[in-house]
Design a protein around this motif. Structure first.
Motif, PDB file in Angstrom:
ATOM      1  N   MET A   1      31.760  36.987  31.687  1.00  4.43           N
ATOM      2  CA  MET A   1      30.718  37.193  32.687  1.00  4.43           C
ATOM      3  C   MET A   1      31.141  36.732  34.078  1.00  4.43           C
ATOM      4  O   MET A   1      30.584  37.167  35.064  1.00  4.43           O
ATOM      5  N   THR A   2      32.129  35.846  34.120  1.00  2.00           N
ATOM      6  CA  THR A   2      32.553  35.391  35.437  1.00  2.00           C
ATOM      7  C   THR A   2      33.038  36.553  36.287  1.00  2.00           C
ATOM      8  O   THR A   2      32.783  36.594  37.477  1.00  2.00           O
ATOM      9  N   ASP A   3      33.703  37.482  35.624  1.00  6.81           N
ATOM     10  CA  ASP A   3      34.191  38.635  36.380  1.00  6.81           C
ATOM     11  C   ASP A   3      33.042  39.410  36.982  1.00  6.81           C
ATOM     12  O   ASP A   3      33.093  39.829  38.118  1.00  6.81           O
ATOM     13  N   GLN A   6      31.836  37.983  40.015  1.00  4.54           N
ATOM     14  CA  GLN A   6      32.698  38.066  41.183  1.00  4.54           C
ATOM     15  C   GLN A   6      32.784  39.464  41.749  1.00  4.54           C
ATOM     16  O   GLN A   6      32.994  39.638  42.937  1.00  4.54           O
ATOM     17  N   THR A 300      31.798  45.679  34.033  1.00  8.16           N
ATOM     18  CA  THR A 300      31.762  44.606  33.042  1.00  8.16           C
ATOM     19  C   THR A 300      33.161  44.243  32.554  1.00  8.16           C
ATOM     20  O   THR A 300      33.376  43.161  32.044  1.00  8.16           O
ATOM     21  N   ALA A 301      34.132  45.159  32.714  1.00 10.78           N
ATOM     22  CA  ALA A 301      35.501  44.824  32.320  1.00 10.78           C
ATOM     23  C   ALA A 301      36.256  44.191  33.477  1.00 10.78           C
ATOM     24  O   ALA A 301      37.446  43.931  33.382  1.00 10.78           O
ATOM     25  N   LEU A 303      36.809  45.522  36.462  1.00  4.21           N
ATOM     26  CA  LEU A 303      37.612  46.478  37.234  1.00  4.21           C
ATOM     27  C   LEU A 303      36.786  47.024  38.381  1.00  4.21           C
ATOM     28  O   LEU A 303      35.580  47.173  38.266  1.00  4.21           O
ATOM     29  N   LYS A 304      37.451  47.338  39.471  1.00  9.29           N
ATOM     30  CA  LYS A 304      36.691  47.915  40.577  1.00  9.29           C
ATOM     31  C   LYS A 304      36.740  49.435  40.546  1.00  9.29           C
ATOM     32  O   LYS A 304      36.204  50.082  41.409  1.00  9.29           O
TER      33      LYS A 304
ATOM     34  N   ILE B 172      37.540  52.385  30.536  1.00 11.46           N
ATOM     35  CA  ILE B 172      38.097  51.147  31.092  1.00 11.46           C
ATOM     36  C   ILE B 172      39.612  51.280  31.286  1.00 11.46           C
ATOM     37  O   ILE B 172      40.146  50.949  32.350  1.00 11.46           O
ATOM     38  N   TYR B 213      40.207  42.007  27.275  1.00 14.90           N
ATOM     39  CA  TYR B 213      38.745  42.090  27.294  1.00 14.90           C
ATOM     40  C   TYR B 213      38.254  43.068  26.234  1.00 14.90           C
ATOM     41  O   TYR B 213      37.386  42.744  25.422  1.00 14.90           O
ATOM     42  N   MET B 285      38.535  35.492  30.161  1.00 18.36           N
ATOM     43  CA  MET B 285      37.906  35.938  31.388  1.00 18.36           C
ATOM     44  C   MET B 285      38.025  34.912  32.505  1.00 18.36           C
ATOM     45  O   MET B 285      38.169  35.264  33.659  1.00 18.36           O
TER      46      MET B 285
END
Lengths: 305, 291
Positions: A1-3, A6, A300-301, A303-304, B172, B213, B285
């Motif tokens: 979740m930190t990602d 951010q 959620t992964a 990635l932008k 992803i 992930y 993560m």
């Protein structure tokens, strides 16, 4: 979740993957690409065939299935399987299940968006004692796997009198903290000066939320709505536990009962028509909102996109 | 005090729902694992008896049930997870080479089954695998009873799982690969690295965090497997595809008196595995966000 926290809102609006297709290719990589394309196309065909076969079978008459055996396409395209479902003369109330599912999934998604957006505002824009401790508790409890709370959750729902009630599908899932994290991280990208300015002009929290925050967090709320709706529509284990009255079930749980009909070949057409009907809403949502699905998965992964 | 009152209308609704449907059931879930309970009456405290039975007492019926449920779940995880990682990764590489429009169409085709409920998807695949009217027996001229003989029963379950499960990971990986700096690949190309070499030397290291992930998420999801075996094989033939979630559900909510204490103990065991996985996830993560 930190990602998630951010990655600010930049990720959601414009996160369609960019191809890196325009580059110099050697001869061997062209051959490789051709082989790859052939395999991908073959695989894509395998992915489509079960849906297509279900669709064509749903347009075969019961007598055709029983007497002509296997064929990919119907000899005569007939709508009678669908008509039987619409008229409610089929063995199971499939259209009623469909309606139940629509009510439950829409209700769940709407409640989720409302509850989660105001809570997200509370945890990011308001100061009150114990806020961070409270947020930590949400985080800690949400780490426990849902399998542990499954049995007591049934007891809770039973105590509330919600067995066989749509509320059993609408409310419990809203307890998740994951979506609050998502909204919270999205909101932290909105400059606080905007609320301050509004506050000086005499606006209260409710006005600031409605006028300033809500319009800006729309993209993440759409994502949450879509995933709440499809998640609820496709939920399988939970509705098979809390519904035992056939007429009140959502369609995903109901279809399990149809598995018994495979013994009766004349029912295959109706069986496939029921499956096709159950597939329509979520597939349609994807077709109109593909970019939201794609960008939220990337978000959620971490990635932008 | 005033600040709390002001915040209450905003956080209150979620807190109430959270307390009733997450906090209380989670705490209670651990508690009843140490009780004998039929869901209707009051639970009786039995200490570690339930865990003792499922873990260490071969004469208890729940011992063998837990063993075989866990073994079947591990078979599922062991095969499904590599498939759900490798297949979408290869697909992402393959469709990364074509233009956006074409790639988006392929992506849609592979993603849509993930938005179809397991029961609807399983009905479609049950017809594909149907012995008499099925696509597969008729096209290949075979006469296999897929869902009632091994190893075909597992094949039907993995087919449904891969069909419905690769879409998210594919999206992803596709984005992750598109984000690999072009200079890195060009540099590798100048050094004479072929496509395969480039993949292992440049692409794979660059996408290691999204890869980790998805590995963690996919593993956790696979341990919770329930719908595919229920719909395709009903746990058969002879219980060889009966996974742990099916045992838990049957013990707690099946026909006959509920044996919720044992079911809860099994849930806690499965929960411990899942918590270990999410601990790994958190480490991964936190590391990736420092990257």
């Amino acid at each position: 979740m930190t990602d998630v926290m951010q990655v600010k809102q930049a990720g959601v609006e414009d996160a369609t993957p960019q191809s890196t297709g325009k580059r110099h290719r050697s001869r061997s990589s062209v051959i490789l690409l051709a082989i790859a394309m052939t395999l991908v196309t073959a695989l894509a065909a395998i992915w489509i065939i079960p849906m297509l076969f279900a669709l064509t079978t749903s347009f075969k008459s019961p007598t055709e299935i029983a007497f002509s055996g296997f064929s990919l396409l119907p000899a005569n395209w007939v709508a009678e399987n669908y008509l039987a479902l619409f008229d409610g003369v089929s063995t199971y109330p499939v259209m009623r299940w469909f309606g139940n599912s629509l009510v439950m999934s829409t209700g769940h998604a709407v409640l989720m968006v409302v509850v989660v957006s105001i809570a997200g505002y509370g945890y990011t824009r308001m100061r009150f004692p114990g806020r961070d401790v409270l947020f930590f508790v949400l985080l800690a409890v949400s780490l426990f796997p849902s399998v542990v709370n499954l049995i007591p959750l049934y007891k809770v729902v039973q105590t509330l009198g919600w067995v066989n009630s749509p509320w059993a599908m609408i409310v419990p899932g809203v307890a998740t903290a994951a979506n609050i994290f998502l909204v919270r991280s999205f909101m932290s990208g909105i400059p606080r000066e905007m609320d301050e300015a509004a506050r000086i002009d005499g606006a209260g929290d409710f006005t600031i939320f409605m006028r300033i925050i809500l319009p800006m967090i729309r993209p993440i709320l759409i994502v949450i709505f879509l995933f709440a709706f499809t998640g609820s529509w496709n939920d399988f284990l939970w509705p098979t536990i809390v519904f035992n009255d056939i007429s009140n079930m959502p369609i995903t749980a109901g279809l399990q009962l149809l598995q018994n009909l495979f013994g009766d070949y004349t029912a295959l057409g109706q069986l496939m028509a029921s499956a096709v009907i159950a597939m329509i809403p979520t597939t349609a949502l994807f077709l109109v909102a593909q970019r939201y699905f794609v960008s939220s998965l990337n978000l959620t992964a971490g990635l932008k996109g | 005090m005033k600040a709390t009152l002001r915040a209450l209308p905003f956080i209150g609704p979620h807190l109430v729902i959270f307390a009733i449907f997450a906090l209380i059931p989670t705490v209670y879930g651990f508690y009843i694992a140490f009780t004998r309970w039929n869901i209707i009456g009051e639970p009786t405290w039995v200490g570690f008896d339930n865990f003792q039975q499922i873990l260490f007492e071969p004469e208890s019926p729940f011992y063998s049930q837990f063993r075989s449920g866990l073994a079947n779940t591990l078979i599922f995880v062991g095969i499904a997870v590599p498939l759900l990682i490798v297949v979408p990764l290869l697909l992402a590489l393959a469709i990364g080479g074509i233009n956006d429009r074409g790639a988006n169409i392929f992506q849609g085709v592979f993603y849509i089954p993930g938005l179809i409920s397991v029961s609807a998807g399983a009905l479609a695949w049950s017809l594909m695998f149907n012995r008499d009217f099925g696509f597969i027996n008729n096209v290949f001229g075979t006469d296999i009873s897929f869902t009632t003989t091994q190893p075909w029963a597992w094949v039907t379950i993995f087919t449904l799982t891969v069909w419905a499960g690769i879409g998210g990971n594919l999206i992803i990986y596709r984005s992750a690969i598109a984000n690999v700096p072009e200079q890195l690949r060009e540099a590798a190309q100048l050094d004479g690295a072929g496509s395969v070499r480039q993949f292992f030397a440049v692409v794979l290291p660059s996408i290691r965090f999204p890869l980790l992930y998805t590995l963690v998420m996919t593993t956790a999801l696979s341990f919770n497997v329930y719908g595919q075996p229920v719909m395709m094989t009903e746990g058969g033939p002879a219980g060889t595809t009966t996974v742990l979630m099916m045992d838990i559900r049957d013990l707690a909510f099946g026909d006959g008196p509920a044996i919720a204490g044992i079911a809860a103990a099994m849930s806690v065991m499965l929960g411990l595995v899942l918590m270990a996985i999410s601990a790994i996830q958190f480490r991964v993560m936190f590391r990736s966000s420092d990257d």
